[in-house]
Write a protein that holds these residues in place. Structure first.
Motif, PDB file in Angstrom:
ATOM      1  N   ALA A 238      21.492 132.753  48.619  1.00 28.07           N
ATOM      2  CA  ALA A 238      20.611 133.919  48.533  1.00 28.07           C
ATOM      3  C   ALA A 238      20.147 134.095  47.089  1.00 28.07           C
ATOM      4  CB  ALA A 238      21.324 135.173  49.016  1.00 28.07           C
TER       5      ALA A 238
ATOM      6  N   LEU B 258      21.583 144.490  51.787  1.00 31.92           N
ATOM      7  CA  LEU B 258      22.635 143.669  51.197  1.00 31.92           C
ATOM      8  C   LEU B 258      23.375 144.449  50.124  1.00 31.92           C
ATOM      9  CD1 LEU B 258      20.931 140.150  50.777  1.00 31.92           C
ATOM     10  CD2 LEU B 258      22.534 140.895  52.552  1.00 31.92           C
ATOM     11  N   GLN B 259      24.677 144.208  50.065  1.00 28.66           N
ATOM     12  CA  GLN B 259      25.527 144.799  49.027  1.00 28.66           C
ATOM     13  C   GLN B 259      26.120 143.685  48.179  1.00 28.66           C
ATOM     14  OE1 GLN B 259      29.247 146.577  50.317  1.00 28.66           O
ATOM     15  NE2 GLN B 259      29.084 148.175  48.749  1.00 28.66           N
ATOM     16  N   SER B 260      26.117 143.877  46.885  1.00 32.40           N
ATOM     17  CA  SER B 260      26.701 142.883  45.996  1.00 32.40           C
ATOM     18  C   SER B 260      28.217 142.855  46.170  1.00 32.40           C
ATOM     19  CB  SER B 260      26.351 143.203  44.541  1.00 32.40           C
ATOM     20  OG  SER B 260      27.058 142.362  43.658  1.00 32.40           O
ATOM     21  N   THR B 261      28.772 141.661  46.250  1.00 29.47           N
ATOM     22  CA  THR B 261      30.239 141.524  46.311  1.00 29.47           C
ATOM     23  C   THR B 261      30.836 141.439  44.918  1.00 29.47           C
ATOM     24  OG1 THR B 261      29.998 139.118  46.501  1.00 29.47           O
ATOM     25  CG2 THR B 261      30.177 140.380  48.549  1.00 29.47           C
TER      26      THR B 261
ATOM     27  N   LEU C 215      16.865 144.363  51.897  1.00 22.88           N
ATOM     28  CA  LEU C 215      16.705 142.959  52.261  1.00 22.88           C
ATOM     29  C   LEU C 215      15.239 142.744  52.663  1.00 22.88           C
ATOM     30  CD1 LEU C 215      17.801 140.150  52.748  1.00 22.88           C
ATOM     31  CD2 LEU C 215      18.611 140.902  54.999  1.00 22.88           C
TER      32      LEU C 215
ATOM     33  N   LYS D 265      29.036 137.605  55.290  1.00 25.84           N
ATOM     34  CA  LYS D 265      28.724 137.513  53.872  1.00 25.84           C
ATOM     35  C   LYS D 265      27.683 136.414  53.678  1.00 25.84           C
ATOM     36  CE  LYS D 265      33.114 139.179  52.005  1.00 25.84           C
ATOM     37  NZ  LYS D 265      34.266 138.877  51.100  1.00 25.84           N
ATOM     38  N   ILE D 266      26.694 136.710  52.882  1.00 24.77           N
ATOM     39  CA  ILE D 266      25.624 135.756  52.617  1.00 24.77           C
ATOM     40  C   ILE D 266      25.941 135.046  51.307  1.00 24.77           C
ATOM     41  CG2 ILE D 266      23.145 135.429  52.347  1.00 24.77           C
ATOM     42  CD1 ILE D 266      24.034 136.525  55.080  1.00 24.77           C
TER      43      ILE D 266
ATOM     44  N   PHE E 185      26.852 138.314  48.351  1.00 22.16           N
ATOM     45  CA  PHE E 185      26.297 139.451  49.078  1.00 22.16           C
ATOM     46  C   PHE E 185      26.983 139.675  50.420  1.00 22.16           C
ATOM     47  CE2 PHE E 185      22.872 137.858  46.366  1.00 22.16           C
ATOM     48  CZ  PHE E 185      22.553 139.014  45.661  1.00 22.16           C
ATOM     49  N   GLN E 186      27.094 140.961  50.779  1.00 19.36           N
ATOM     50  CA  GLN E 186      27.632 141.397  52.060  1.00 19.36           C
ATOM     51  C   GLN E 186      26.497 142.037  52.868  1.00 19.36           C
ATOM     52  OE1 GLN E 186      31.144 141.739  53.384  1.00 19.36           O
ATOM     53  NE2 GLN E 186      29.822 142.048  55.150  1.00 19.36           N
ATOM     54  N   LEU E 187      26.381 141.672  54.153  1.00 17.27           N
ATOM     55  CA  LEU E 187      25.321 142.211  55.004  1.00 17.27           C
ATOM     56  C   LEU E 187      25.764 143.552  55.592  1.00 17.27           C
ATOM     57  CD1 LEU E 187      22.507 141.482  56.137  1.00 17.27           C
ATOM     58  CD2 LEU E 187      23.686 140.546  58.150  1.00 17.27           C
TER      59      LEU E 187
ATOM     60  N   LYS F 177      29.360 147.487  57.779  1.00 20.47           N
ATOM     61  CA  LYS F 177      29.362 146.034  57.641  1.00 20.47           C
ATOM     62  C   LYS F 177      28.981 145.397  58.975  1.00 20.47           C
ATOM     63  CE  LYS F 177      32.823 145.868  53.957  1.00 20.47           C
ATOM     64  NZ  LYS F 177      34.160 145.339  53.534  1.00 20.47           N
TER      65      LYS F 177
END
Length: 415
Positions: free
Chosen positions: A248, A337-340, A349, A377-378, A382-384, A395
């Protein structure tokens, strides 16, 4: 009016921009460093930039072609009235017009590519009438005396006289021949940030009816927009990759600031003209014998629409709930999307095209998760999440996404 987006500048190069020898050397080098086939395939399609260069993406400029049509009323019998007859000898001799953008609209002209009008080839007339005269004259005078004498008598004879004459011959002709071939009318124009001005003056026997085309570039007030490019959906064998294999890339583009523009953007067209009316002399093609009068129109105004909203908003897409494309994107049920790496960093997105969004949706439905029920997780960063208005973010698992069926679709991000 024809509207086109200004093309983004992409300075990057790929493997296929190299010569045959260069391609072979790069493939050999990449293969030695990356024996895994999946990574090698990804590298072969990678774009490269020189040090210090970057791709630029600008959606705030629009290339437009504006066509200004000039015409006159040709219903000559209807407009005759008490005046001398209006005929095809009348013409628009001069026209000047301006296009002004209101100060309240943050939009400006930045480039004038060209403007042109053309008068093509036409034989207007060829008429011949020749005129000449020739004359001669004379008196025809002649005299003479004859005497005769005989024995015992005499006789005298006298002869003579005068005969005047006049003769004339000739033809009457008058020669008039006129042709128009490939005549072009030069234009004068100037551009400022908030207006353009065009002035056109006709030549002898040139009527200014017709079209004027102007190619212009206009610039909108800008704001940044984050977009995602997601890749590596499939393995070399053509199977869908797991979520951790995806890549991503987050990048920014400049777009018009949607909140400050109305749905319709109008400009003011102002124009002035001089109309040459032939009162006498319309039956000849040359103009020097015409008796004319002029009608002038000055500072005539009208509002014209130059942009609808759909003309200047970028065609970006996100995955949102079906039927919600008519409401603002931040009020929809949608994927984000959330940053991990930084848990507080959340991103819309948004994809640059419908196809990109649709490919991601298809992958969500078809990939096989490592473990059922795990959040998606992308890649590594990133977390969807699924966001609903007035509800906490959730989530997303594959089963959850599949449960929505066709309720989640690729929809235009801007409305």
């Amino acid at each position: 009016m024809k509207i086109e987006p200004a093309a983004g500048v992409d300075n990057s190069k790929t493997l296929w921009d190299l010569s045959g020898e260069g391609q072979a050397e790069l493939i050999k080098n990449l293969a030695s460093r990356n024996p895994e086939s999946d990574k090698l395939i990804t590298l072969l399609s990678t774009k490269y930039l020189k040090a210090g260069e970057k791709s630029s993406f600008d959606f705030t400029s629009k290339n437009i072609q504006m066509i200004f049509s000039i015409k006159k009323n040709r219903d000559f019998l209807k407009i005759k009235g008490d005046n001398a007859p209006y005929t095809s000898a009348d013409r628009i001799e001069y026209i000047q017009f301006s296009l002004l953008i209101p100060d309240s609209i943050p939009l400006k002209f930045v480039k004038w590519n060209k403007f042109v009008t053309e008068y093509g080839s036409a034989d207007v007339a060829e008429m011949t009438l020749n005129q000449s005269l020739e004359a001669t004259a004379g008196t025809g005078l002649s005299t003479g005396t004859t005497s005769e004498k005989t024995e015992g008598s005499s006789k005298t004879t006298v002869s003579g006289g005068a005969t005047p004459y006049v003769s004339a011959k000739g033809t009457i002709t008058k020669n008039e021949a006129q042709k128009i071939k490939y005549r072009y009318v030069a234009l004068n124009g100037k551009m400022q940030e908030k207006r353009i001005d065009i002035e056109q003056e006709g030549m002898r026997e040139i009527d200014l009816t017709g079209n004027i085309a102007a190619d212009l570039t206009m610039k909108f007030e800008e704001m940044p927009q984050a977009l995602f490019k997601i890749s590596n959906y499939k393995t070399a064998a053509g199977n869908y990759n797991t979520a951790d294999k995806l890549k991503a890339d987050l990048y920014s583009v400049m777009v018009p600031d949607m909140q400050i523009y109305p749905d319709l953007i109008s400009a003011k067209l102002k124009y002035s003209y001089a109309y040459r009316h032939v009162k006498k002399g319309a039956k000849t093609f040359y103009e020097w014998d015409d008796t004319v009068e002029y009608f002038n129109g000055t500072n005539i105004e009208k509002d014209i629409v130059i942009f609808n909203r759909k003309d200047f908003i970028p065609a970006f897409y996100n995955i949102s709930k079906k039927g919600e494309d008519q409401i603002p994107s931040n009020d929809r049920t949608r994927l984000i999307l959330q940053s991990t790496i930084v848990a507080g960093d959340l991103y819309e997105l948004v994809f640059e095209s419908y196809d990109s969004a649709q490919v991601f949706k298809n992958w969500l439905l078809k990939f096989i998760p490592t473990r059922n029920g795990d959040p998606i997780k992308i890649g590594d960063n990133f977390q969807l999440l699924l966001r609903k208005k007035d509800s906490p973010d959730v989530k997303v698992t594959q089963r959850m996404f599949a449960g929505y069926g066709d309720d989640l679709q690729a929809l235009p991000f801007y409305r």
